[in-house]
Design a protein around this motif. Structure first.
Motif, PDB file in Angstrom:
ATOM      1  N   ILE A   1       1.077  -3.978  -4.144  1.00 43.64           N
ATOM      2  CA  ILE A   1       2.312  -3.928  -4.935  1.00 43.64           C
ATOM      3  C   ILE A   1       2.946  -5.319  -5.020  1.00 43.64           C
ATOM      4  O   ILE A   1       3.362  -5.758  -6.098  1.00 43.64           O
ATOM      5  CB  ILE A   1       3.295  -2.902  -4.341  1.00 43.64           C
TER       6      ILE A   1
ATOM      7  N   SER B   1       4.128  -5.388 -17.555  1.00 46.74           N
ATOM      8  CA  SER B   1       3.550  -5.504 -16.217  1.00 46.74           C
ATOM      9  C   SER B   1       2.301  -6.385 -16.276  1.00 46.74           C
ATOM     10  O   SER B   1       1.712  -6.572 -17.332  1.00 46.74           O
ATOM     11  CB  SER B   1       3.197  -4.125 -15.671  1.00 46.74           C
TER      12      SER B   1
ATOM     13  N   GLY C   1      -1.050  -0.028  -6.199  1.00 42.65           N
ATOM     14  CA  GLY C   1      -0.960  -0.955  -5.075  1.00 42.65           C
ATOM     15  C   GLY C   1      -2.113  -0.789  -4.109  1.00 42.65           C
ATOM     16  O   GLY C   1      -2.679  -1.771  -3.621  1.00 42.65           O
TER      17      GLY C   1
ATOM     18  N   SER D   1       0.995  -7.518  -7.369  1.00 45.84           N
ATOM     19  CA  SER D   1       1.294  -7.178  -8.763  1.00 45.84           C
ATOM     20  C   SER D   1       2.626  -7.781  -9.199  1.00 45.84           C
ATOM     21  O   SER D   1       2.747  -8.318 -10.306  1.00 45.84           O
ATOM     22  CB  SER D   1       1.331  -5.667  -8.945  1.00 45.84           C
TER      23      SER D   1
ATOM     24  N   SER E   1      -3.035  -9.043 -11.059  1.00 40.95           N
ATOM     25  CA  SER E   1      -2.497  -8.388  -9.863  1.00 40.95           C
ATOM     26  C   SER E   1      -3.385  -8.632  -8.651  1.00 40.95           C
ATOM     27  O   SER E   1      -2.901  -8.910  -7.555  1.00 40.95           O
ATOM     28  CB  SER E   1      -2.366  -6.883 -10.106  1.00 40.95           C
TER      29      SER E   1
ATOM     30  N   THR F   1       2.683   3.759  -8.831  1.00 44.59           N
ATOM     31  CA  THR F   1       2.833   2.424  -8.262  1.00 44.59           C
ATOM     32  C   THR F   1       2.120   2.319  -6.917  1.00 44.59           C
ATOM     33  O   THR F   1       1.438   1.334  -6.641  1.00 44.59           O
ATOM     34  CB  THR F   1       4.330   2.080  -8.094  1.00 44.59           C
ATOM     35  N   ILE F   2       2.263   3.337  -6.090  1.00 51.20           N
ATOM     36  CA  ILE F   2       1.592   3.338  -4.788  1.00 51.20           C
ATOM     37  C   ILE F   2       0.073   3.358  -4.972  1.00 51.20           C
ATOM     38  O   ILE F   2      -0.648   2.617  -4.304  1.00 51.20           O
ATOM     39  CB  ILE F   2       2.070   4.530  -3.931  1.00 51.20           C
TER      40      ILE F   2
END
Length: 84
Positions: free
Chosen positions: A38, A59, A11, A41, A65, A7-8
Motif C-alpha cells: 500500500i 492511481s 497491497g 502504491s 506500485s 486496497t488491502i
C-alpha cells in the motif's frame, strides 16, 4: 467497504511481487507485506503526480506500485541493517 478490501488485496499482491523481485531475505510478516504494498502504491502515485505522469485522483499502475514498494524495501533494509 469493498474499497478497503480491494486496497488491502492490491497491497498484498504488490508487496509479495516486490519482495519476490528484491534480492535478499526480508523478515516481515503478511501485515507488513500489505503495508509495504500500500505504501509503495502511494509513493508511486505521489511521485507520478509530481512528475506529471498521473493526474490528481488517478492511481498509480501496477508496475509503478511495485517499483515504489521495492524502493521502500531498499530503505527498510538499510534502516534495519543500521539498527542492528
Amino acid at each position: 467497504m469493498m474499497g478497503v478490501v480491494g486496497t488491502i488485496f492490491v497491497g498484498l499482491v504488490v508487496g509479495i511481487v516486490a519482495r519476490a523481485l528484491h534480492p535478499g531475505r526480508q523478515s516481515m510478516g503478511v501485515i507488513m507485506t500489505i503495508v509495504l504494498g500500500i505504501a509503495g502504491s502511494l509513493l508511486a502515485k505521489y511521485v507520478g503526480q509530481m512528475l506529471h505522469f498521473y493526474q490528481a485522483g488517478q492511481s498509480a499502475g501496477w508496475i509503478a506500485s511495485i517499483l515504489g514498494a521495492i524502493v521502500l524495501l531498499v530503505i527498510y533494509g538499510a534502516v534495519a541493517r543500521r539498527a542492528s
